[in-house]
Design an enzyme around this catalytic site. Structure first.
Site, PDB file in Angstrom:
ATOM      1  N   GLU A   1     -10.207   1.212  -8.141  1.00 11.59           N
ATOM      2  CA  GLU A   1      -8.930   1.060  -8.844  1.00 11.59           C
ATOM      3  C   GLU A   1      -8.475  -0.362  -8.598  1.00 11.59           C
ATOM      4  OE1 GLU A   1      -5.818   0.007  -9.684  1.00 11.59           O
ATOM      5  OE2 GLU A   1      -4.776   1.256  -8.188  1.00 11.59           O
TER       6      GLU A   1
ATOM      7  N   GLU B   1     -13.963  -2.177   1.835  1.00  8.39           N
ATOM      8  CA  GLU B   1     -12.649  -2.819   1.744  1.00  8.39           C
ATOM      9  C   GLU B   1     -12.721  -4.211   2.346  1.00  8.39           C
ATOM     10  OE1 GLU B   1      -9.712  -2.236   0.252  1.00  8.39           O
ATOM     11  OE2 GLU B   1      -9.137  -4.158   1.139  1.00  8.39           O
TER      12      GLU B   1
ATOM     13  N   GLU C   1      -6.370  -8.203 -12.732  1.00  5.18           N
ATOM     14  CA  GLU C   1      -6.572  -8.385 -11.291  1.00  5.18           C
ATOM     15  C   GLU C   1      -8.066  -8.518 -10.977  1.00  5.18           C
ATOM     16  OE1 GLU C   1      -4.229  -5.520  -9.088  1.00  5.18           O
ATOM     17  OE2 GLU C   1      -2.363  -6.197  -9.998  1.00  5.18           O
TER      18      GLU C   1
ATOM     19  N   PHE D   1       2.330   2.051  -3.457  1.00  5.13           N
ATOM     20  CA  PHE D   1       1.368   2.519  -4.458  1.00  5.13           C
ATOM     21  C   PHE D   1       0.775   3.881  -4.092  1.00  5.13           C
ATOM     22  CE2 PHE D   1       0.793  -2.151  -5.631  1.00  5.13           C
ATOM     23  CZ  PHE D   1       1.618  -2.021  -6.738  1.00  5.13           C
TER      24      PHE D   1
ATOM     25  N   TYR E   1       0.841  -1.202   0.000  1.00  4.65           N
ATOM     26  CA  TYR E   1       0.000   0.000   0.000  1.00  4.65           C
ATOM     27  C   TYR E   1       0.870   1.245   0.000  1.00  4.65           C
ATOM     28  CZ  TYR E   1      -4.219  -2.736   1.175  1.00  4.65           C
ATOM     29  OH  TYR E   1      -5.282  -3.599   1.155  1.00  4.65           O
TER      30      TYR E   1
ATOM     31  N   LYS F   1      -1.382   9.242 -10.117  1.00  4.37           N
ATOM     32  CA  LYS F   1      -2.571   8.401 -10.222  1.00  4.37           C
ATOM     33  C   LYS F   1      -3.752   9.053  -9.502  1.00  4.37           C
ATOM     34  CE  LYS F   1      -2.998   4.412  -7.839  1.00  4.37           C
ATOM     35  NZ  LYS F   1      -2.630   3.008  -7.504  1.00  4.37           N
ATOM     36  N   TYR F   2      -3.512   9.568  -8.291  1.00  2.54           N
ATOM     37  CA  TYR F   2      -4.609  10.122  -7.505  1.00  2.54           C
ATOM     38  C   TYR F   2      -5.049  11.484  -8.045  1.00  2.54           C
ATOM     39  CZ  TYR F   2      -3.459   6.099  -4.814  1.00  2.54           C
ATOM     40  OH  TYR F   2      -3.226   4.808  -4.464  1.00  2.54           O
TER      41      TYR F   2
ATOM     42  N   ASP G   1     -16.292  -7.776   1.376  1.00 15.01           N
ATOM     43  CA  ASP G   1     -15.978  -7.981  -0.032  1.00 15.01           C
ATOM     44  C   ASP G   1     -17.118  -7.355  -0.847  1.00 15.01           C
ATOM     45  OD1 ASP G   1     -15.814  -9.105  -2.669  1.00 15.01           O
ATOM     46  OD2 ASP G   1     -14.582 -10.714  -1.853  1.00 15.01           O
ATOM     47  N   MET G   2     -16.794  -6.485  -1.768  1.00 17.69           N
ATOM     48  CA  MET G   2     -17.837  -5.771  -2.516  1.00 17.69           C
ATOM     49  C   MET G   2     -18.777  -6.724  -3.238  1.00 17.69           C
ATOM     50  SD  MET G   2     -15.744  -4.247  -5.798  1.00 17.69           S
ATOM     51  CE  MET G   2     -14.146  -4.023  -5.025  1.00 17.69           C
TER      52      MET G   2
END
Lengths: 645, 645
Positions: A446, A402, A455, A337, A334, A343-344, A430-431
């Site tokens: 993302e 998350e 992924e 990244f 984490y 990216k953000y 878990d979504m």
């Protein structure tokens, strides 16, 4: 001494060598070329050039001594190994019609390499194949390679590639020397101790043709003094195209070697005066001006940009792709990244535009947009979303979903620290199975891998889109994977070193550097969110790459893969080389190897098939080539490589 | 019932099948086609041809029943497996542009093969690829093959090969269907359960092009009734070329299947009358006249010659070559080879000629010729030599030198039994170290392997020639090895089944039968005895085979090797096909495999390199292909296969 210092660059291309004549006084050879002239190493013949095994009177007691350049004791072991590359007798010709010459050549080659191995030399320079045929030479070298410890064999190859017109006119005499190298290394099965030393001549073939070599195991480039031009002051210099090529060599860890006689005598005299050396510098090395010029080229290179310096240690290093769905990421991952500011910034821009589209100015103060970050991790996309709300003056309510309970700990701490408790709801789930209490206006995720969907973003978002409003927005709104064929002998050899099928049927995340990109990349699979009704996540795509005519033939070791994502409208994020988002380091490319490299002819079409296959427990890719010839289908049923659901 | 009996032939080509329409009354299908019509098996559709997965209303309880042809209980397990080949729905098209059709096809294919597997069928017939591209079809079949137990998949391929003119005119529509098969099987990695069912049309391509198929795994040939001609009496018959082809199929264990509607209605009527069947034979099978004709072709074949009957069990069966120098042969081995009368007749003829040349008639009664048989074994060459002396009226003194102490026992018994004590001296020694008491006029040896020098005759005779007179004669006086490229998928798959490198770098002795010989054989290495001064036993030869233009492309799985030996003057002995000594069974061919089969285009040149390498303890071959592309060098340093000294 090295050519210079370049920020972050610790590669071997800082060292420059010189090719010397046979001498049995090796200490003098080193003193003259290294200590006094400044070269870093010599390419020195190991054996008296007059030696021919068939002419030696066989002593009945077998006590004949081979005419090597001194005994092993004349230099220290570290001098031998650090400063001497053995030059194999250039007269050898293993593919001669003359059988005696052929047998003499074989004997000598074996004796010299055995001697080099005894001296622990790092490398030997093998003379270029004499004709267009090299089977017996390769057979002999291959035999030697089977039991050779540590010594690298550099096969000398002049860089010659006739253009199409001259091939037609002169098909017998002019050949693309890459073909000879290719045949030689195929015969030797891509042996990792066999590499190339390029002879750079005064004319250079096309850019595309030169570019091939950056995917081959080139260790050295030999520049003959004949290839230098003369500048206005009488000094040696190189043409613009040569300069660019040399800079390319520096950038690919290829060492320069100066060869030949000084053809710029004026430079020597002027040098003595201008550099104001001591008057008795009679030992001034005649090739010093050439070395100085190469050093000048090295030093005038731009320093490595910070991103490249960061990535230097990862160049051509194969990594297994993350499995963020099956495994939980670690804090360190984490951390890395989250540092990717670019990216953000892009995500924030996308959320801004979506909020403005969703809520007109007049409703800004009353309408609350429900935004869900699915796969919130430690919170960077939550922060980007809140900043977008602030920037646009829109009100939002955020759900941060998350599945990693460890990341959820950090999320809670972040929300408390920032005082976001009223706006952000943390969901530890878990979504794919969360029962959302309300529907979302905007879904931010993302979940992208180097190859876009690898992924399992499509499968995760299938779950999350259950709670997206009918007219809701997904950020990203789509993503596409891309592929291009590459020559990448280093990657191929690293895969081969595992000696099993599974590694040849695995995709790797890798900072591809020593590679030749043989054709522009092409789009493979696209996923759009929210997704069209009943669309499956399986995909099949056939791609046809047309090889440029001026490249010559080339070897395809596999395919480099990239992605480009449309976050929202014109805001995109990606690593496809021609459109890559700058200064972003979260993703390296992906590499799909081929079990057997495929040689493609100029102007021919390389046809490739890629499948994305879905099972109840896993998703995987299968791939194969169907033109110019058919390869096996790689990774059938995901037997070697898959991503767990 | 089988087509007939043929002496010694127990292959599957005795059975003939028939292609049927879909019916859910399978017992009737068998009764009608087998019991009453005489076919041995049916090719029957397994699934209602109207079925399309995408049109099925998904029952929420998942209780939809697939429309198969009856349950597994309607026939006994042995009826299913012996008499039914499953015909996969011909509408499937895995490479269609239409995604729904593609997905329906994949679902149906998997369901049908799963059903066939449940029924323990021996084989399923897969419909021919619809276009010239088959990657997705192959990917799906390859997935199925990964976990398919016992069921063979026969890919239907129509035999079409346009000649060169029509290719130019019509390059898009007309293709050599062998290319489609080749692509399909490469994608499936030569899977051993994937084979071919050829559709025989009424026009046939060239002989060379047809011959390719005999090296491929063809299990069945489907002849449509349209391909039959009509004879004067209204019966179906086949053209001469078709007849020859069918005979070839019989000879290569390929089963015939009749397909289509009766187009010879007259035959049925006439048949009823002429055969005088019962008047109510309304169930007479319309395809019976075609079956009768195929049976007639089968029965009119010549019976297998005795030698071929003997060799039947060895066809395409890989054996490790003998190592007679390192190992001692067993009695059984001597027994087998001594039965080869033809070989000893040739040796006797050669000794006769040598004796007559050596001793003029006027000295016949006084001059004694010293003849040494080196490698005498149990004595057959001693006998042949003595018979030659008797035949020519020459006096000889024989030394029989043999290193195998077990064979020496038999030799002693033989000499005693035959009363040869005064003429024959037995020496129990390796010829390479024996100190002969006198020099020989004639040295007789038979140390030949299938590839001539591969049992180390040159090295043994190097030792024996020490005691041959300056003007002495060696029988054999020379021998030459030969090679030719072959398609031999059976051999290739048997080598591959070992799953290691070593077996791909080994030469095998094998009676090569199911193979296509792609070009005439060429001479490789020659050894002459007594040998020229200082000549080494190492050899290197580059061979170039030009592929015939009318063959089409073909796959080279390896090389068939042979030898021809000149025993003395015009007396030779050998197995090279164009000059083979008839009725000799001591040697099968040798087979050198290629690790990766190489596809060669019509008219192209296949360049092959062979080396004979010699070390202090062993002799070995290395080989590689250098055109059309370079293969790895096989068996470097004899790492996988060698012959011990």
């Amino acid at each position: 001494m090295p050519l210079g210092e370049r920020g972050g660059d610790k590669t071997e291309s800082r060292y420059c060598g010189v090719e010397t004549e046979f001498s049995d006084d090796m200490p003098h050879v080193l003193a003259f070329n290294l200590s006094s002239a400044g070269f870093d190493f010599v390419i020195a013949p190991l054996m008296d050039p007059a030696y021919r095994p068939s002419l030696v009177q066989k002593d009945i007691f077998g006590s004949a001594v081979l005419p090597f350049a001194g005994s092993d004791l004349v230099l220290s072991p570290s001098q031998w190994s650090s400063h001497v590359v053995g030059k194999i007798s250039p007269w050898i010709d293993l593919d001669s019609e003359d059988e005696i010459l052929r047998l003499d050549s074989e004997t000598t080659l074996k004796q010299e390499i055995s001697w080099a191995s005894h001296l622990s030399l790092q490398a030997c320079l093998l003379p270029a194949p004499k004709g267009t045929t090299c089977a017996n030479y390769a057979r002999c070298v291959n035999q030697i390679l089977q039991s050779l410890s540590n010594v690298q064999l550099w096969l000398r190859i002049p860089v010659v590639k006739p253009d199409d017109d001259s091939i037609v006119a002169n098909s017998d005499t002019l050949v693309d020397t890459w073909e000879i190298w290719n045949s030689f290394r195929l015969l030797c099965e891509h042996h990792s101790q066999l590499s190339v030393a390029l002879d750079i001549l005064n004319t250079l073939p096309s850019e595309n043709s030169l570019a091939r070599w950056f995917g081959e195991p080139v260790r050295a480039a030999i520049i003959n003094t004949d290839s230098f031009l003369t500048n206005a002051r009488g000094y040696p210099c190189l043409s613009k195209r040569h300069q660019k090529l040399i800079t390319g060599f520096f950038d690919h860890s290829i060492q320069i070697i100066i060869s030949g006689n000084s053809v710029h005598p004026k430079a020597k005299v002027v040098a003595n005066v201008s550099h104001n050396h001591s008057g008795t510098d009679s030992q001034r090395h005649p090739l010093r001006p050439y070395l100085d010029y190469v050093g000048y080229l090295y030093q005038k290179m731009d320093p490595l940009p910070e991103q490249e310096r960061f990535e230097l240690g990862y160049r051509d290093f194969l990594q297994a792709p993350l499995q963020p769905l099956m495994d939980n990421l670690e804090a360190q991952t984490y951390e890395t990244f989250e540092k990717d500011a670019m990216k953000y910034i892009q995500y924030q821009r996308a959320v801004c535009k979506a909020l403005l589209d969703r809520v007109p100015d007049e409703e800004a103060s009353v309408k609350v947009t429900v935004l869900m970050v699915v796969g919130a991790g430690r919170g960077p996309l939550v922060r980007a979303s809140l900043q977008a709300a602030e920037e646009t003056g829109r009100k939002i309510k955020v759900y941060a979903v998350e599945k990693n309970p460890n990341a959820v700990v950090t999320l809670h701490a972040l929300v408390k620290l920032e005082g976001w408790e009223d706006i952000v709801t943390i969901v530890s789930s878990d979504m794919r199975c969360w029962n959302a209490p309300e529907e979302a206006d905007i879904l931010v995720s993302e979940l992208l891998g180097s190859f876009g969907d690898n992924e399992l973003s499509p499968e995760c978002l299938d779950g999350a889109e259950r709670f997206l409003k009918q007219d809701g927005i997904s950020i990203p709104s789509s993503y596409t994977s891309f592929l291009q064929p590459v020559t990448a002998s280093k990657l191929y050899n690293d895969v081969k070193a595992h000696k099993d099928l599974a590694h040849f049927e695995t995709a790797y995340v890798v900072k591809i550097h020593n590679a030749a990109r043989l054709a522009p990349s092409q789009a493979v699979f696209t996923f759009t969110h929210p997704k069209p009704d009943k669309e499956s996540n399986q995909r099949y795509k056939k791609l046809q790459f047309v090889m440029p005519n001026d490249t010559g033939s080339a070897m395809v070791h596999g395919f480099a893969g990239y992605f480009d994502a449309t976050l929202y409208k014109d805001v995109h994020l990606g690593i496809e080389p021609s459109t890559a988002t700058p200064n972003m380091f979260s993703w390296f490319a992906i590499f799909f190897p081929l079990r057997s490299p495929i040689c493609v002819d100029p102007g021919s079409t390389l046809e490739v098939n890629f499948w994305r296959c879905c099972g109840p427990k896993k998703v995987w890719y299968e791939w194969c080539v169907t033109s110019p010839s058919s390869s096996p289908i790689h990774n059938s049923n995901g037997r070697s490589y898959w991503v767990g659901l």
